[in-house]
Scaffold this motif. Sequence first.
Motif, PDB file in Angstrom:
ATOM      1  N   SER A 167     -24.618 -26.135  53.541  1.00 18.68           N
ATOM      2  CA  SER A 167     -25.495 -26.197  52.367  1.00 18.68           C
ATOM      3  C   SER A 167     -25.552 -27.587  51.739  1.00 18.68           C
ATOM      4  N   ARG A 168     -24.411 -28.258  51.631  1.00 16.18           N
ATOM      5  CA  ARG A 168     -24.416 -29.602  51.052  1.00 16.18           C
ATOM      6  C   ARG A 168     -25.155 -30.576  51.948  1.00 16.18           C
ATOM      7  N   GLN A 169     -24.961 -30.440  53.243  1.00 13.27           N
ATOM      8  CA  GLN A 169     -25.635 -31.333  54.186  1.00 13.27           C
ATOM      9  C   GLN A 169     -27.146 -31.096  54.171  1.00 13.27           C
ATOM     10  N   MET A 170     -27.528 -29.827  54.024  1.00 14.44           N
ATOM     11  CA  MET A 170     -28.957 -29.500  53.986  1.00 14.44           C
ATOM     12  C   MET A 170     -29.613 -30.112  52.741  1.00 14.44           C
ATOM     13  N   THR A 171     -28.948 -29.982  51.611  1.00  9.24           N
ATOM     14  CA  THR A 171     -29.473 -30.581  50.380  1.00  9.24           C
ATOM     15  C   THR A 171     -29.583 -32.099  50.528  1.00  9.24           C
ATOM     16  N   ALA A 172     -28.577 -32.701  51.151  1.00 11.29           N
ATOM     17  CA  ALA A 172     -28.595 -34.156  51.351  1.00 11.29           C
ATOM     18  C   ALA A 172     -29.752 -34.562  52.254  1.00 11.29           C
ATOM     19  N   TRP A 173     -29.980 -33.802  53.327  1.00  9.20           N
ATOM     20  CA  TRP A 173     -31.069 -34.125  54.252  1.00  9.20           C
ATOM     21  C   TRP A 173     -32.428 -34.024  53.562  1.00  9.20           C
ATOM     22  N   ILE A 174     -32.588 -32.984  52.736  1.00  9.99           N
ATOM     23  CA  ILE A 174     -33.870 -32.771  52.056  1.00  9.99           C
ATOM     24  C   ILE A 174     -34.103 -33.802  50.957  1.00  9.99           C
ATOM     25  N   TYR A 175     -33.092 -34.034  50.130  1.00  8.82           N
ATOM     26  CA  TYR A 175     -33.266 -34.900  48.967  1.00  8.82           C
ATOM     27  C   TYR A 175     -33.105 -36.388  49.274  1.00  8.82           C
ATOM     28  N   GLU A 176     -32.165 -36.733  50.144  1.00 10.49           N
ATOM     29  CA  GLU A 176     -31.849 -38.146  50.349  1.00 10.49           C
ATOM     30  C   GLU A 176     -32.072 -38.623  51.778  1.00 10.49           C
ATOM     31  N   ASN A 180     -46.805 -31.156  34.195  1.00 15.78           N
ATOM     32  CA  ASN A 180     -46.509 -29.835  34.742  1.00 15.78           C
ATOM     33  C   ASN A 180     -45.998 -29.909  36.180  1.00 15.78           C
ATOM     34  N   LYS A 181     -46.441 -30.899  36.926  1.00 13.32           N
ATOM     35  CA  LYS A 181     -45.871 -31.104  38.266  1.00 13.32           C
ATOM     36  C   LYS A 181     -44.388 -31.429  38.156  1.00 13.32           C
ATOM     37  N   ALA A 182     -44.042 -32.262  37.182  1.00 14.82           N
ATOM     38  CA  ALA A 182     -42.638 -32.619  36.973  1.00 14.82           C
ATOM     39  C   ALA A 182     -41.823 -31.404  36.531  1.00 14.82           C
ATOM     40  N   ILE A 183     -42.436 -30.543  35.755  1.00 15.63           N
ATOM     41  CA  ILE A 183     -41.763 -29.319  35.312  1.00 15.63           C
ATOM     42  C   ILE A 183     -41.463 -28.414  36.501  1.00 15.63           C
ATOM     43  N   VAL A 184     -42.428 -28.256  37.401  1.00 12.63           N
ATOM     44  CA  VAL A 184     -42.217 -27.439  38.599  1.00 12.63           C
ATOM     45  C   VAL A 184     -41.059 -27.985  39.423  1.00 12.63           C
ATOM     46  N   GLU A 185     -41.048 -29.293  39.616  1.00 13.92           N
ATOM     47  CA  GLU A 185     -39.993 -29.916  40.418  1.00 13.92           C
ATOM     48  C   GLU A 185     -38.622 -29.734  39.771  1.00 13.92           C
ATOM     49  N   ALA A 186     -38.548 -29.930  38.467  1.00 11.07           N
ATOM     50  CA  ALA A 186     -37.276 -29.798  37.762  1.00 11.07           C
ATOM     51  C   ALA A 186     -36.800 -28.342  37.736  1.00 11.07           C
ATOM     52  N   ALA A 187     -37.719 -27.414  37.548  1.00 11.82           N
ATOM     53  CA  ALA A 187     -37.353 -25.996  37.513  1.00 11.82           C
ATOM     54  C   ALA A 187     -36.842 -25.529  38.868  1.00 11.82           C
ATOM     55  N   ALA A 188     -37.460 -26.016  39.943  1.00 14.88           N
ATOM     56  CA  ALA A 188     -37.008 -25.660  41.286  1.00 14.88           C
ATOM     57  C   ALA A 188     -35.600 -26.196  41.531  1.00 14.88           C
ATOM     58  N   ALA A 189     -35.339 -27.424  41.109  1.00 18.35           N
ATOM     59  CA  ALA A 189     -34.013 -28.014  41.279  1.00 18.35           C
ATOM     60  C   ALA A 189     -32.960 -27.220  40.522  1.00 18.35           C
ATOM     61  N   GLN A 190     -33.302 -26.752  39.335  1.00 13.95           N
ATOM     62  CA  GLN A 190     -32.371 -25.941  38.548  1.00 13.95           C
ATOM     63  C   GLN A 190     -32.059 -24.631  39.273  1.00 13.95           C
ATOM     64  N   ALA A 191     -33.087 -24.002  39.804  1.00 14.21           N
ATOM     65  CA  ALA A 191     -32.895 -22.746  40.542  1.00 14.21           C
ATOM     66  C   ALA A 191     -32.071 -22.980  41.806  1.00 14.21           C
ATOM     67  N   HIS A 192     -32.296 -24.116  42.446  1.00 16.10           N
ATOM     68  CA  HIS A 192     -31.590 -24.456  43.684  1.00 16.10           C
ATOM     69  C   HIS A 192     -30.082 -24.517  43.451  1.00 16.10           C
ATOM     70  N   VAL A 193     -29.676 -25.213  42.402  1.00 15.04           N
ATOM     71  CA  VAL A 193     -28.256 -25.366  42.096  1.00 15.04           C
ATOM     72  C   VAL A 193     -27.658 -24.050  41.605  1.00 15.04           C
ATOM     73  N   THR A 194     -28.385 -23.359  40.735  1.00 22.93           N
ATOM     74  CA  THR A 194     -27.878 -22.132  40.121  1.00 22.93           C
ATOM     75  C   THR A 194     -27.624 -21.037  41.146  1.00 22.93           C
ATOM     76  N   MET A 195     -28.504 -20.904  42.129  1.00 26.16           N
ATOM     77  CA  MET A 195     -28.358 -19.819  43.097  1.00 26.16           C
ATOM     78  C   MET A 195     -27.054 -19.921  43.874  1.00 26.16           C
ATOM     79  N   GLN A 196     -26.740 -21.094  44.406  1.00 23.95           N
ATOM     80  CA  GLN A 196     -25.494 -21.187  45.168  1.00 23.95           C
ATOM     81  C   GLN A 196     -24.280 -21.070  44.265  1.00 23.95           C
ATOM     82  N   ALA A 197     -24.356 -21.585  43.060  1.00 22.43           N
ATOM     83  CA  ALA A 197     -23.234 -21.453  42.127  1.00 22.43           C
ATOM     84  C   ALA A 197     -22.922 -19.974  41.898  1.00 22.43           C
ATOM     85  N   ARG A 198     -23.947 -19.162  41.782  1.00 25.27           N
ATOM     86  CA  ARG A 198     -23.733 -17.725  41.569  1.00 25.27           C
ATOM     87  C   ARG A 198     -23.078 -17.078  42.784  1.00 25.27           C
TER      88      ARG A 198
END
Length: 359
Positions: free
Chosen positions: A118-127, A259-277
């Motif tokens: 999961s960490r490697q996947m996030t790194a590949w997608i984001y960085e 609103n594009k920035a809001i979508v991007e930020a909201a998705a990032a929040q959901a991304h982190v929250t899901m695995q934390a749960r």
Amino acid sequence: MDRRSLIKNAGIAGVLAAGAAPAVHAQTTIRWRLASSFPKSLDTIYGAAETFSKAVRTMSGGKFEVSVHAAGELMPAFGVVDGVQNGTVEAAHTAPYYFFGKDECFALGCAIPFGLNSRQMTAWIYEGNGGKLMREFYAKYNIINFAGGNTGAQMGGWFRKEIKSMADVKGLKFRIGGFGGKVIERIGGVPQNIPGGEIYQALEKGTIDAAEWVGPYDDQKLGFNKVAPFYYYPGWWEGGPQLDFFIGQKAFDALSAENKAIVEAAAAQAHVTMQARYDALNPGALKQLVGAGTKLRPFPNDMMSAAFKEAMGLYEELGSKNESWKKIYADYARFRADQNLWFRFTEATFDRFMQSQKL
């Protein structure tokens, strides 16, 4: 009549009386519909879409609303890509590998056997180059994607009978999501692609011999331990499956920059929250399952080795006939090699030591 003179001489009362005031319009609320591939009962994975929706509403001050609809409400679980592509809904939340039948590259945006964690996947997608490469691919379907959660490495699933060697895999009817079924088939199993909400009945009736879903927390909710006693690990086909928010390109392009920035930020929040749960909830659920009689088993070494060999062979074959796969997987594989070298000296060594201690 000179309008500026009127305003100056008559004041605002005169302007209003003359009917010359500029019209004032309330800002229109944006309303989107999001189709999930998951049932509401799975508060972790379905809940990521709710996290996204709430964040969009909060950040927009209530001016941007995204209603979330469970699998089957607006369209079937596996119909959401078509729904976004043809504009039936503006967005979807799903596991991209469900759609490898359209093109195998969908799996690279989620998980492939013996792929990134999961960490490697996030790194590949984001960085890394993953974000750019997957955006180019999804553009063919009029979709723009945003990372939308990760379960972390999954369990190998529930089996009605014990798997002691490769021989026990032959003819096994195994519910396995997405791309992993291709490798199961190559080692003798019979993959079944069944939505999460329908797995229990199929396992209970014996329509299938085994089923994987995610991990202890979700699996306990779905009751798989009641109809299959053996719980295998690891889910080698899902070392770090990433979910995505798929947004229709037309709907996204119509948004303001804010609103594009809001979508991007909201998705990032959901991304982190899901695995934390998942990371917080899985340990307790596993203890409860074992306490209730679940029998934990590792997959046999010969099965793991055969699956790895077949997976690497499959990727080579796909590269010879699918140009998109060849391009994306080449970058993915290079990134995976570097990540595994790094994790070998850090995460893996640290984890092995800590897991051997009595805490």
